[in-house]
Scaffold this motif. Structure first.
Motif, PDB file in Angstrom:
ATOM      1  N   LEU A 161     -20.296  -5.191  -2.926  1.00 46.40           N
ATOM      2  CA  LEU A 161     -20.100  -5.320  -4.375  1.00 46.40           C
ATOM      3  C   LEU A 161     -18.616  -5.266  -4.750  1.00 46.40           C
ATOM      4  CD1 LEU A 161     -22.802  -3.146  -6.187  1.00 46.40           C
ATOM      5  CD2 LEU A 161     -22.345  -5.569  -6.532  1.00 46.40           C
ATOM      6  N   LEU A 162     -17.859  -4.388  -4.078  1.00 40.06           N
ATOM      7  CA  LEU A 162     -16.448  -4.194  -4.415  1.00 40.06           C
ATOM      8  C   LEU A 162     -15.517  -5.213  -3.757  1.00 40.06           C
ATOM      9  CD1 LEU A 162     -16.252  -0.303  -4.152  1.00 40.06           C
ATOM     10  CD2 LEU A 162     -16.281  -1.678  -6.239  1.00 40.06           C
ATOM     11  N   SER A 163     -16.050  -6.071  -2.890  1.00 43.45           N
ATOM     12  CA  SER A 163     -15.194  -6.988  -2.124  1.00 43.45           C
ATOM     13  C   SER A 163     -14.318  -7.913  -2.973  1.00 43.45           C
ATOM     14  CB  SER A 163     -16.014  -7.784  -1.110  1.00 43.45           C
ATOM     15  OG  SER A 163     -16.938  -8.621  -1.761  1.00 43.45           O
ATOM     16  N   PRO A 164     -14.706  -8.322  -4.188  1.00 41.68           N
ATOM     17  CA  PRO A 164     -13.796  -9.159  -4.973  1.00 41.68           C
ATOM     18  C   PRO A 164     -12.602  -8.401  -5.573  1.00 41.68           C
ATOM     19  CG  PRO A 164     -16.066  -9.394  -5.761  1.00 41.68           C
ATOM     20  CD  PRO A 164     -16.031  -8.253  -4.806  1.00 41.68           C
ATOM     21  N   ILE A 165     -12.692  -7.061  -5.638  1.00 40.66           N
ATOM     22  CA  ILE A 165     -11.635  -6.253  -6.253  1.00 40.66           C
ATOM     23  C   ILE A 165     -10.501  -6.063  -5.265  1.00 40.66           C
ATOM     24  CG2 ILE A 165     -11.076  -3.955  -7.145  1.00 40.66           C
ATOM     25  CD1 ILE A 165     -13.874  -3.773  -8.225  1.00 40.66           C
ATOM     26  N   THR A 166      -9.266  -6.092  -5.776  1.00 38.96           N
ATOM     27  CA  THR A 166      -8.094  -5.853  -4.943  1.00 38.96           C
ATOM     28  C   THR A 166      -7.495  -4.498  -5.298  1.00 38.96           C
ATOM     29  OG1 THR A 166      -7.610  -8.206  -4.856  1.00 38.96           O
ATOM     30  CG2 THR A 166      -5.811  -6.719  -4.302  1.00 38.96           C
ATOM     31  N   LEU A 167      -7.256  -3.678  -4.285  1.00 36.43           N
ATOM     32  CA  LEU A 167      -6.601  -2.386  -4.460  1.00 36.43           C
ATOM     33  C   LEU A 167      -5.275  -2.433  -3.720  1.00 36.43           C
ATOM     34  CD1 LEU A 167      -6.610   0.606  -5.364  1.00 36.43           C
ATOM     35  CD2 LEU A 167      -7.729   1.141  -3.191  1.00 36.43           C
ATOM     36  N   THR A 168      -4.197  -2.130  -4.426  1.00 37.13           N
ATOM     37  CA  THR A 168      -2.874  -2.044  -3.827  1.00 37.13           C
ATOM     38  C   THR A 168      -2.427  -0.589  -3.908  1.00 37.13           C
ATOM     39  OG1 THR A 168      -2.350  -4.287  -4.527  1.00 37.13           O
ATOM     40  CG2 THR A 168      -0.493  -2.884  -3.934  1.00 37.13           C
ATOM     41  N   ALA A 169      -1.970  -0.049  -2.786  1.00 42.14           N
ATOM     42  CA  ALA A 169      -1.568   1.349  -2.733  1.00 42.14           C
ATOM     43  C   ALA A 169      -0.174   1.470  -2.135  1.00 42.14           C
ATOM     44  CB  ALA A 169      -2.559   2.144  -1.890  1.00 42.14           C
ATOM     45  N   SER A 170       0.646   2.314  -2.756  1.00 45.36           N
ATOM     46  CA  SER A 170       1.964   2.612  -2.206  1.00 45.36           C
ATOM     47  C   SER A 170       2.271   4.076  -2.484  1.00 45.36           C
ATOM     48  CB  SER A 170       3.045   1.708  -2.816  1.00 45.36           C
ATOM     49  OG  SER A 170       3.177   1.967  -4.204  1.00 45.36           O
ATOM     50  N   ALA A 171       3.121   4.649  -1.675  1.00 43.21           N
ATOM     51  CA  ALA A 171       3.537   6.031  -1.869  1.00 43.21           C
ATOM     52  C   ALA A 171       5.024   6.039  -2.168  1.00 43.21           C
ATOM     53  CB  ALA A 171       3.230   6.867  -0.637  1.00 43.21           C
ATOM     54  N   GLY A 172       5.396   6.760  -3.205  1.00 43.90           N
ATOM     55  CA  GLY A 172       6.803   6.815  -3.590  1.00 43.90           C
ATOM     56  C   GLY A 172       7.269   5.476  -4.122  1.00 43.90           C
ATOM     57  N   ASP A 173       8.459   5.079  -3.726  1.00 45.51           N
ATOM     58  CA  ASP A 173       9.034   3.804  -4.132  1.00 45.51           C
ATOM     59  C   ASP A 173       8.407   2.708  -3.273  1.00 45.51           C
ATOM     60  OD1 ASP A 173      10.559   1.625  -4.801  1.00 45.51           O
ATOM     61  OD2 ASP A 173      12.459   2.471  -4.134  1.00 45.51           O
ATOM     62  N   ALA A 174       7.741   1.750  -3.915  1.00 50.30           N
ATOM     63  CA  ALA A 174       7.023   0.696  -3.176  1.00 50.30           C
ATOM     64  C   ALA A 174       7.943  -0.097  -2.254  1.00 50.30           C
ATOM     65  CB  ALA A 174       6.321  -0.239  -4.148  1.00 50.30           C
ATOM     66  N   SER A 175       9.235  -0.135  -2.553  1.00 47.03           N
ATOM     67  CA  SER A 175      10.148  -0.915  -1.718  1.00 47.03           C
ATOM     68  C   SER A 175      10.370  -0.272  -0.349  1.00 47.03           C
ATOM     69  CB  SER A 175      11.492  -1.119  -2.417  1.00 47.03           C
ATOM     70  OG  SER A 175      12.152   0.125  -2.574  1.00 47.03           O
ATOM     71  N   ASP A 176      10.214   1.062  -0.274  1.00 50.59           N
ATOM     72  CA  ASP A 176      10.400   1.701   1.029  1.00 50.59           C
ATOM     73  C   ASP A 176       9.237   2.605   1.421  1.00 50.59           C
ATOM     74  OD1 ASP A 176      12.768   4.305  -0.015  1.00 50.59           O
ATOM     75  OD2 ASP A 176      10.696   3.924  -0.550  1.00 50.59           O
TER      76      ASP A 176
END
Length: 193
Positions: A87-102
């Motif tokens: 059911l959740l497969s169409p949803i996109t989850l993006t995760a980062s910790a702190g500053d996404a660049s590093d």
């Protein structure tokens, strides 16, 4: 003189406590806190409720450690059954910790990003970081996704000098309080509600 009054409607959760995962090395205790869910348990993801097609939601979770003697690592795992994962497969989850660049960064479905215990923070001294999450729901899905995320069980653990420490609700003495289920691997399962 005319009097002008302006009323602002601000959702109650706008002033709610930022969800947090906190490790106390002196007490060897990992706690979770934040908005209270329907079963009285801490809710780390209040922004991810009642999803609708086209929604893009962001949530920050503070991760902090104090009393660090050597190295402490914090892990998050999502336990999702096959039907919910589909059911959740169409949803996109993006995760980062702190500053996404590093900082650590991963993108996938809610079930795949944290399918295995995923290290979200490492501390060699007292400190804090922020886990940044963004959930994107495509417009092509139906309303069946609105409550699908409620069936994800979240396991949160810390590792201090090789010892795994399960999370518990802030203010409690045992991981089994507040309707939270302890899993067979001695980590706390937080039901995302």
């Amino acid at each position: 003189l005319p009097i002008c009054m302006v009323a602002l409607a601000v959702p109650a959760r706008a002033f709610a406590e930022t969800p947090a995962i906190a490790y106390d090395g002196n007490a060897h205790q990992l706690t979770v806190s934040g908005a209270t869910g329907s079963l009285g348990e801490p809710d780390l993801f209040p922004a991810f409720k009642d999803l609708m097609p086209g929604d893009v939601r962001e949530q920050q979770v503070e991760v902090r450690a104090m009393g660090v003697k050597s190295q402490v690592r914090v892990f998050v795992r999502a336990v999702v059954d096959h039907e919910t994962a589909h059911l959740l497969s169409p949803i996109t989850l993006t995760a980062s910790a702190g500053d996404a660049s590093d900082g650590w960064l991963q993108t996938g479905t809610p079930g795949s990003v944290f399918a295995y215990p995923t290290q979200v923070a490492t501390f060699t001294s007292d400190g804090s970081t922020v886990l940044n999450l963004q959930l994107s729901v495509p417009t092509s899905v139906g309303n069946e996704l609105a409550d699908a995320n409620k069936t994800i069980r979240w396991e949160i653990t810390a590792e201090d000098d090789g010892e795994t420490i399960p999370a518990q609700p802030a203010g409690s003495k045992k991981p089994s309080l507040f309707g939270l289920a302890a899993t067979g691997d001695n980590s706390l399962a937080l039901l995302l509600t």
